[in-house]
Enzyme design. Structure first.
Site, mmCIF file in Angstrom:
data_model
loop_
_atom_site.group_PDB
_atom_site.id
_atom_site.type_symbol
_atom_site.label_atom_id
_atom_site.label_comp_id
_atom_site.label_asym_id
_atom_site.label_seq_id
_atom_site.Cartn_x
_atom_site.Cartn_y
_atom_site.Cartn_z
ATOM 1 N N ASP A 1 0.976 -1.769 0.285
ATOM 2 C CA ASP A 1 0.239 0.035 -0.348
ATOM 3 C C ASP A 1 0.617 1.673 -0.054
ATOM 4 O OD1 ASP A 1 -2.055 -1.319 -0.432
ATOM 5 O OD2 ASP A 1 -2.679 -1.567 2.556
ATOM 6 N N HIS B 1 -11.522 7.362 4.679
ATOM 7 C CA HIS B 1 -10.727 8.289 4.966
ATOM 8 C C HIS B 1 -11.487 10.021 4.307
ATOM 9 C CE1 HIS B 1 -6.676 5.848 4.319
ATOM 10 N NE2 HIS B 1 -7.113 6.403 5.663
ATOM 11 N N CYS C 1 -5.189 9.477 -3.466
ATOM 12 C CA CYS C 1 -4.190 8.393 -2.091
ATOM 13 C C CYS C 1 -2.894 8.370 -3.272
ATOM 14 C CB CYS C 1 -5.200 7.138 -2.511
ATOM 15 S SG CYS C 1 -6.712 7.177 -1.176
#
Length: 277
Positions: free
Chosen positions: A71, A170, A268
């Site tokens: 990630d 988020h 992201c």
């Protein structure tokens, strides 16, 4: 009449190529480790995103991806940088814990002032700069105490916003900063992702904000990156793209569908490095 896009500014981004990308665990509702992931395709999509920023005239730096941290491609979670000061991430889940120190070291090695977080926070995933304010998400990943820590560090007002839908875990999955100028800050957001009190706060602060549709939200369309005029957005967020065009922005669809399997999109993958005022 709704506000018109105030204009583009050059941006400085940090990104991480997803050479080790896979979904080997599940820490958000988008992740399904039984589904095949294609690291090669993820790299292709990531490079297209990076090249889009370069073509727009922005500066892109990269951090070395570390094996065992799939990630790490979601660079926005690695830190928050305001006025040249770096607030390190402190991750909720053990699977991502090593990412915070890796990003902090990258900044420290380049002479940035870094602050090791005492409170759990996931960087720009939950801390978004809008004008002179920092909008701060909580409810799933970032502790509310981190909001106070960020306010003391950056010396800017921090507005806490409660997220209530696990798919929008988020803040940057439920809210996009379109213009961060002090004179005319503008956002888009998905109201059902927030508590009633937080919706009321957003309505008061940003009465002309774009309200994304459920289709936009499901495409992770609010995980977008704007330079004040050009907005890199998921191709599936067609309602949002139309609303952006109406407001004077230039939506640029970039496919990050392979990275969506991990719960992330363009934003992201993009950590903004903000120099001093």
């Amino acid at each position: 009449m709704p506000p018109i896009a105030p204009g583009r500014t050059d941006r400085h981004y940090l990104m991480c190529e997803p050479v080790h990308y896979t979904v080997s665990y599940e820490i958000n509702p988008w992740m399904d480790k039984t589904k095949h992931t294609d690291a090669g395709l993820a790299v292709q999509q990531w490079r297209r995103l990076r090249d889009t920023y370069l073509d727009l005239g922005h500066t892109v730096e990269t951090i070395e991806p570390l094996e065992g941290l799939p990630d790490m491609v979601y660079a926005a979670n690695g830190a928050t940088v305001v006025d040249g000061v770096v607030y390190s991430a402190r991750f909720r889940y053990a699977e991502r814990a090593a990412e915070g120190p890796a990003y902090q070291k990258w900044f420290a090695d380049r002479g940035y002032v870094t602050h090791t977080a005492a409170e759990t926070n996931e960087g720009e995933g939950d801390l978004l700069v809008v004008g002179d304010l920092i909008l701060a998400g909580t409810g799933f990943r970032t502790d509310r105490m981190a909001h106070a820590e960020a306010q003391e560090l950056f010396g800017r007002p921090v507005v806490s916003l409660e997220l209530v839908s696990p798919h929008y875990y988020h803040l940057d999955t439920a809210l996009a900063v379109l213009s961060s100028t002090s004179q005319d800050p503008q956002i888009a957001y998905y109201p059902p992702a927030f508590s009633s009190g937080s919706r009321a706060v957003l309505e008061q602060l940003f009465p002309d904000a774009i309200h994304a549709t459920s289709d936009d939200a499901r495409a992770l369309g609010l995980n977008a990156v704007s330079d004040g005029y050009n907005v890199v957005v998921a191709p599936g967020a067609v309602d949002l793209a139309a609303a952006l065009t109406e407001r004077g922005y230039n939506p640029i669809p970039v496919d990050t569908s392979e990275l969506l399997k991990g719960g992330g999109g363009a934003k992201c993958c993009t950590l903004e490095i903000r120099a001093g005022r």
